[in-house]
Design an enzyme around this catalytic site. Structure first.
Site, PDB file in Angstrom:
ATOM      1  N   ASN A  14       0.851  -1.208   0.000  1.00 21.08           N
ATOM      2  CA  ASN A  14       0.000   0.000   0.000  1.00 21.08           C
ATOM      3  C   ASN A  14       0.884   1.256   0.000  1.00 21.08           C
ATOM      4  O   ASN A  14       0.597   2.233  -0.685  1.00 21.08           O
ATOM      5  CB  ASN A  14      -0.929   0.002   1.218  1.00 21.08           C
ATOM      6  N   LEU A  90      -0.079  -2.088  12.235  1.00 19.25           N
ATOM      7  CA  LEU A  90      -0.769  -2.896  13.239  1.00 19.25           C
ATOM      8  C   LEU A  90      -0.391  -2.429  14.630  1.00 19.25           C
ATOM      9  O   LEU A  90       0.288  -3.108  15.377  1.00 19.25           O
ATOM     10  CB  LEU A  90      -0.403  -4.377  13.052  1.00 19.25           C
ATOM     11  N   HIS A 109      -8.519  -0.733   5.440  1.00 24.09           N
ATOM     12  CA  HIS A 109      -8.848  -1.996   6.114  1.00 24.09           C
ATOM     13  C   HIS A 109      -9.382  -2.968   5.058  1.00 24.09           C
ATOM     14  O   HIS A 109     -10.234  -2.583   4.237  1.00 24.09           O
ATOM     15  CB  HIS A 109      -9.889  -1.762   7.222  1.00 24.09           C
ATOM     16  N   GLU A 179      -7.600  -2.293  -2.417  1.00 28.45           N
ATOM     17  CA  GLU A 179      -7.013  -1.449  -1.362  1.00 28.45           C
ATOM     18  C   GLU A 179      -6.107  -0.387  -1.974  1.00 28.45           C
ATOM     19  O   GLU A 179      -6.185   0.801  -1.626  1.00 28.45           O
ATOM     20  CB  GLU A 179      -6.172  -2.305  -0.418  1.00 28.45           C
TER      21      GLU A 179
END
Ligand code: GRF
Length: 195
Positions: A14, A90, A109, A179
């Site tokens: 990402n 995380l 998410h 994503e």
């Protein structure tokens, strides 16, 4: 030009999508800092390859969570970060961090929040639960980050069809493509003040 701070914990695909978006003009911003709470997160390597400051802030160098929280905030401020993107990060952000960057932190998410979100639902655990429950659809969500876990205002969501043959791994791959697109689109809007 907005200065973007990106927080990662894993492979950083990402993050890579965001870096590419700043290089091809899709995102009117620059990645000013990448921070990971995992020392060997490949996302840190991706940053270094692009000459972007990359910091490890985790149990190894800040055993006390309060010290790690302070170090993170200090790093973002010293790099004059304007907006923050959680790209597979995380860790829980401190209330001070949320307050300092209120409505300026977004998170990706890998599910259709509120489904499969909150404590315990992250990464592959999300896709394993979706497959176990024989869902017909899953997807990805970008949302603002508030004091909760995956609870901030939703910015954009997109569904992904789950087929009978899908495994958690094949589903993860399908969702990851979505994503990347949603996170780049949302980061672009965050930088241009359109969120
Ligand atoms: C992605 O599914 C992301 O949503 C989750 O971690 C996975 C890997 O992301 N939180 P990345 O490749 O590290 O960006």
């Amino acid at each position: 030009m907005k200065r973007i701070g990106v927080l990662v914990s894993g492979g950083g695909t990402n993050l890579q999508a965001i870096i590419d978006g700043t290089l091809n003009g899709t995102i009117q911003g620059e990645v000013a800092l990448v921070v990971s709470n995992r020392k060997n997160a490949f996302g840190l390597e991706r940053a270094k390859k692009h000459g972007i400051p990359a910091l490890y802030i985790g149990k190894g160098n800040y055993p006390e969570q309060a010290d790690a929280d302070a170090a993170l905030l200090e790093a973002l401020e010293s790099h004059e970060v304007d907006v923050v993107v959680l790209a597979g990060y995380l860790n829980i952000l401190s209330p001070a961090m949320i307050a300092r960057y209120r409505n300026k932190i977004i998170n990706i998410h890998p599910s259709l929040i509120p489904a499969y979100s909150g404590m315990g639902y992250y990464g592959m655990k999300v896709h394993e639960a979706v497959i176990a429950n024989h869902e017909a659809y899953s997807g990805a969500t970008v949302h603002f980050v508030d004091e909760g876990t995956d609870t901030g205002e939703i910015i954009v969501q997109e569904r992904v069809r789950v087929s009978e043959e899908d495994t958690p791994e094949t589903l993860a791959k399908k969702v990851l493509v979505v994503e990347h697109r949603l996170l780049v689109e949302s980061t672009a809007k965050l930088c241009s003040g359109n969120l």
